[in-house]
Design a protein around this motif. Sequence first.
Motif, PDB file in Angstrom:
ATOM      1  N   CYS A  12       0.837  -1.216   0.000  1.00 49.19           N
ATOM      2  CA  CYS A  12       0.000   0.000   0.000  1.00 49.19           C
ATOM      3  C   CYS A  12       0.864   1.256   0.000  1.00 49.19           C
ATOM      4  O   CYS A  12       0.500   2.280  -0.587  1.00 49.19           O
ATOM      5  N   GLY A  13       2.008   1.198   0.697  1.00 44.78           N
ATOM      6  CA  GLY A  13       2.824   2.390   0.924  1.00 44.78           C
ATOM      7  C   GLY A  13       3.492   2.911  -0.337  1.00 44.78           C
ATOM      8  O   GLY A  13       3.571   4.134  -0.544  1.00 44.78           O
ATOM      9  N   ASN A  32      12.026  -0.099   7.112  1.00 44.79           N
ATOM     10  CA  ASN A  32      13.197  -0.906   7.488  1.00 44.79           C
ATOM     11  C   ASN A  32      13.371  -2.121   6.564  1.00 44.79           C
ATOM     12  O   ASN A  32      14.199  -2.984   6.828  1.00 44.79           O
ATOM     13  N   LEU A  33      12.562  -2.194   5.525  1.00 45.32           N
ATOM     14  CA  LEU A  33      12.658  -3.241   4.488  1.00 45.32           C
ATOM     15  C   LEU A  33      12.392  -4.641   5.030  1.00 45.32           C
ATOM     16  O   LEU A  33      12.759  -5.639   4.400  1.00 45.32           O
ATOM     17  N   VAL A  34      11.729  -4.724   6.179  1.00 42.27           N
ATOM     18  CA  VAL A  34      11.534  -6.043   6.791  1.00 42.27           C
ATOM     19  C   VAL A  34      10.589  -6.920   5.967  1.00 42.27           C
ATOM     20  O   VAL A  34      10.687  -8.149   5.998  1.00 42.27           O
ATOM     21  N   ARG A  35       9.694  -6.303   5.190  1.00 42.60           N
ATOM     22  CA  ARG A  35       8.773  -7.100   4.378  1.00 42.60           C
ATOM     23  C   ARG A  35       9.552  -7.988   3.402  1.00 42.60           C
ATOM     24  O   ARG A  35       9.161  -9.127   3.138  1.00 42.60           O
ATOM     25  N   PHE A  96       1.935   3.137   7.594  1.00 40.74           N
ATOM     26  CA  PHE A  96       1.649   1.796   7.064  1.00 40.74           C
ATOM     27  C   PHE A  96       2.592   0.751   7.660  1.00 40.74           C
ATOM     28  O   PHE A  96       2.460  -0.438   7.353  1.00 40.74           O
ATOM     29  N   ALA A  97       3.610   1.196   8.434  1.00 39.05           N
ATOM     30  CA  ALA A  97       4.785   0.358   8.721  1.00 39.05           C
ATOM     31  C   ALA A  97       4.553  -0.649   9.848  1.00 39.05           C
ATOM     32  O   ALA A  97       5.084  -0.506  10.949  1.00 39.05           O
ATOM     33  N   ASN A 118       6.517  -5.142  17.346  1.00 30.96           N
ATOM     34  CA  ASN A 118       6.803  -4.293  16.185  1.00 30.96           C
ATOM     35  C   ASN A 118       5.695  -3.246  15.994  1.00 30.96           C
ATOM     36  O   ASN A 118       5.970  -2.055  15.848  1.00 30.96           O
ATOM     37  N   LEU A 142      -2.957   3.422   9.564  1.00 31.87           N
ATOM     38  CA  LEU A 142      -3.709   2.332   8.943  1.00 31.87           C
ATOM     39  C   LEU A 142      -4.127   1.326   9.994  1.00 31.87           C
ATOM     40  O   LEU A 142      -3.303   0.650  10.614  1.00 31.87           O
ATOM     41  N   THR A 144      -7.576  -1.586  10.545  1.00 34.47           N
ATOM     42  CA  THR A 144      -8.219  -2.566   9.670  1.00 34.47           C
ATOM     43  C   THR A 144      -9.682  -2.771  10.069  1.00 34.47           C
ATOM     44  O   THR A 144     -10.031  -2.650  11.254  1.00 34.47           O
ATOM     45  N   TYR A 181      -2.402 -10.371  15.125  1.00 34.03           N
ATOM     46  CA  TYR A 181      -2.158  -9.188  14.279  1.00 34.03           C
ATOM     47  C   TYR A 181      -3.300  -8.181  14.443  1.00 34.03           C
ATOM     48  O   TYR A 181      -3.068  -6.994  14.707  1.00 34.03           O
ATOM     49  N   LYS A 185      -3.653  -4.041  16.102  1.00 31.65           N
ATOM     50  CA  LYS A 185      -4.292  -2.834  15.556  1.00 31.65           C
ATOM     51  C   LYS A 185      -5.253  -2.215  16.580  1.00 31.65           C
ATOM     52  O   LYS A 185      -5.398  -0.993  16.655  1.00 31.65           O
ATOM     53  N   ILE A 210      -9.863  -5.199   2.970  1.00 28.71           N
ATOM     54  CA  ILE A 210      -8.823  -5.953   2.260  1.00 28.71           C
ATOM     55  C   ILE A 210      -8.572  -5.265   0.914  1.00 28.71           C
ATOM     56  O   ILE A 210      -9.512  -4.952   0.190  1.00 28.71           O
ATOM     57  N   VAL A 211      -7.295  -5.031   0.626  1.00 32.90           N
ATOM     58  CA  VAL A 211      -6.944  -4.294  -0.591  1.00 32.90           C
ATOM     59  C   VAL A 211      -6.645  -5.281  -1.715  1.00 32.90           C
ATOM     60  O   VAL A 211      -5.901  -6.246  -1.517  1.00 32.90           O
TER      61      VAL A 211
HETATM   62  P1  NAD Z   1       3.346  -4.485   3.601  1.00 36.13           P
HETATM   63  O1  NAD Z   1       3.900  -5.529   4.508  1.00 36.13           O
HETATM   64  O2  NAD Z   1       3.407  -4.705   2.121  1.00 36.13           O
HETATM   65  O3  NAD Z   1       4.045  -3.082   3.919  1.00 36.13           O
HETATM   66  C1  NAD Z   1       4.417  -2.682   5.213  1.00 36.13           C
HETATM   67  C2  NAD Z   1       5.770  -2.000   5.113  1.00 36.13           C
HETATM   68  O4  NAD Z   1       6.163  -1.564   6.418  1.00 36.13           O
HETATM   69  C3  NAD Z   1       6.868  -2.923   4.606  1.00 36.13           C
HETATM   70  O5  NAD Z   1       7.570  -2.321   3.544  1.00 36.13           O
HETATM   71  C4  NAD Z   1       7.758  -3.160   5.830  1.00 36.13           C
HETATM   72  O6  NAD Z   1       9.112  -3.342   5.469  1.00 36.13           O
HETATM   73  C5  NAD Z   1       7.524  -1.892   6.642  1.00 36.13           C
HETATM   74  N1  NAD Z   1       7.688  -2.055   8.106  1.00 36.13           N
HETATM   75  C6  NAD Z   1       7.123  -2.990   8.916  1.00 36.13           C
HETATM   76  N2  NAD Z   1       7.506  -2.812  10.190  1.00 36.13           N
HETATM   77  C7  NAD Z   1       8.320  -1.716  10.199  1.00 36.13           C
HETATM   78  C8  NAD Z   1       9.027  -1.022  11.218  1.00 36.13           C
HETATM   79  N3  NAD Z   1       8.997  -1.422  12.497  1.00 36.13           N
HETATM   80  N4  NAD Z   1       9.769   0.055  10.874  1.00 36.13           N
HETATM   81  C9  NAD Z   1       9.832   0.472   9.579  1.00 36.13           C
HETATM   82  N5  NAD Z   1       9.187  -0.159   8.571  1.00 36.13           N
HETATM   83  C10 NAD Z   1       8.441  -1.238   8.878  1.00 36.13           C
HETATM   84  O7  NAD Z   1       1.838  -4.230   4.064  1.00 36.13           O
HETATM   85  P2  NAD Z   1       0.647  -3.496   3.275  1.00 36.13           P
HETATM   86  O8  NAD Z   1      -0.213  -4.533   2.682  1.00 36.13           O
HETATM   87  O9  NAD Z   1       1.204  -2.415   2.443  1.00 36.13           O
HETATM   88  O10 NAD Z   1      -0.134  -2.857   4.487  1.00 36.13           O
HETATM   89  C11 NAD Z   1       0.187  -1.543   4.946  1.00 36.13           C
HETATM   90  C12 NAD Z   1      -0.656  -1.197   6.161  1.00 36.13           C
HETATM   91  O11 NAD Z   1      -2.041  -1.251   5.806  1.00 36.13           O
HETATM   92  C13 NAD Z   1      -0.468  -2.164   7.327  1.00 36.13           C
HETATM   93  O12 NAD Z   1      -0.457  -1.454   8.530  1.00 36.13           O
HETATM   94  C14 NAD Z   1      -1.682  -3.052   7.241  1.00 36.13           C
HETATM   95  O13 NAD Z   1      -2.040  -3.553   8.495  1.00 36.13           O
HETATM   96  C15 NAD Z   1      -2.735  -2.121   6.685  1.00 36.13           C
HETATM   97  N6  NAD Z   1      -3.773  -2.857   5.959  1.00 36.13           N
HETATM   98  C16 NAD Z   1      -3.456  -3.562   4.828  1.00 36.13           C
HETATM   99  C17 NAD Z   1      -4.443  -4.281   4.166  1.00 36.13           C
HETATM  100  C18 NAD Z   1      -4.154  -5.075   2.914  1.00 36.13           C
HETATM  101  O14 NAD Z   1      -5.092  -5.699   2.384  1.00 36.13           O
HETATM  102  N7  NAD Z   1      -2.937  -5.082   2.400  1.00 36.13           N
HETATM  103  C19 NAD Z   1      -5.757  -4.271   4.662  1.00 36.13           C
HETATM  104  C20 NAD Z   1      -6.043  -3.533   5.816  1.00 36.13           C
HETATM  105  C21 NAD Z   1      -5.039  -2.822   6.455  1.00 36.13           C
END
Ligand code: NAD
Length: 382
Positions: A12-13, A32-35, A96-97, A118, A142, A144, A181, A185, A210-211
């Motif tokens: 999403c970010g 922090n690129l943890v994903r 979003f992190a 985290n 963000l 949910t 998880y 939130k 859900i996206v």
């Molecule tokens: P994603 O995992 O693709 O992206 C999250 C990013 O945050 C990653 O790039 C990760 O490296 C970074 N990150 C995680 N912990 C971190 C930390 N401690 N410090 C710095 N960076 C950190 O997730 P997404 O799908 O893009 O979701 C983004 C946000 O939206 C999340 O908070 C998620 O809960 C929320 N959300 C997503 C969805 C969905 O369907 N994808 C639905 C509802 C809510």
Amino acid sequence: MRIIVAGGDGFCGWPTALYLSKQGHDVTIVDNLVRRKYDEELRSNSVTPIASLEERVAKWKEVSGKEIKTFIGDLNHYDFLSEVFRQTEPEAFVHFAEQRSAPYSMIDREHAVYTQTNNVMGNLNVLYAIKEYAPECHLIKLGTMGEYGTPNIDIEEGYIEIEHKGRKDTLPYPKQPGSFYHLSKVHDSHNIMFACKIWGIRATDLNQGIVYGLHTAETKLDPMLVNRVDYDGVFGTALNRFINQAAIGHDITVYGSGGQTRAFLNIEDTVRCVEIAAENPADKGEFRVFNQFTEWFSVQDLAERVQKIAKEEGFDTEVKKIENPRIENENHYYNAVNTKLRDLGLEPHLLTDDVIRDILRTAVEHKDRIIQENVLPSITWK
Ligand code: NAD
């Protein structure tokens, strides 16, 4: 506006950072690129081949002429976060992190503890950084729709008016989340609400559905700007996961009866909702909640729609019910309110057959990257 997009390397970010940058905002990504590390841990990948964050922002500068600054670091390192705030003086902080997979949080004790540490501590650090360095900064967090669970009454936007023993009050809507998880939130929401009350912070909690999808106008500008797409049993969400299963001729696997109903939105609406929130900040001390989704579907209905489009595209795939790895209601009432973003100007991109077809074609284009053994669930709630 000076905007930090924390988690700006994620699904999403990344498109949100590009969109806000295109709209003329001064965007800084913190991640922090943890994903990318979870992928290594799970031996998984994005269906689309994604460039490094460095390559992505360099390409964006080349195609748009706009600079996105990046800080690689963890929200849980307060010295790092303080430096980011000092250098950027943000007017909005889009958060979003977090670790965002329910199954990942349910793997075992370590993953549950990691997820909550985290997410909850990272968010608490953000609240302190706003208080200390940028008290006017608007937190756009963000959350949910999963925070609410599936109550047998309508889901309101954050608050509900209750009459009890002859007295009335407007109270936070009850939360019944379904994983460690989702619980993280809920804990975040409570911490933000409290910080707004005691320090006068302005915050918007976006309870996102859900996206689905992957492309936005900006990510389509160059292959190096492409967004990530998750399809595995841990990070792949319903719909995107179903479409990727269909692309490799796998059965579309529905958990349990398939009556589970969830709220959804297109990634193109995610980026716009964040912009709407940024342009219309919460008041000082206000903890505002928006339900960020456009439609809801049962997972069985979604699976059947994907099957229909896949058939039209020449993929013969079956919808198959498998044992539900989660503990959740499979047949329940669902009716959720989502008027606040619409009132502020959101024009939804609804789930048409063409949208499903477009995602399917992208999945087919990269189907050699899909690791077949990852498409089924491997983690149970029990
Ligand atoms: P994603 O995992 O693709 O992206 C999250 C990013 O945050 C990653 O790039 C990760 O490296 C970074 N990150 C995680 N912990 C971190 C930390 N401690 N410090 C710095 N960076 C950190 O997730 P997404 O799908 O893009 O979701 C983004 C946000 O939206 C999340 O908070 C998620 O809960 C929320 N959300 C997503 C969805 C969905 O369907 N994808 C639905 C509802 C809510």
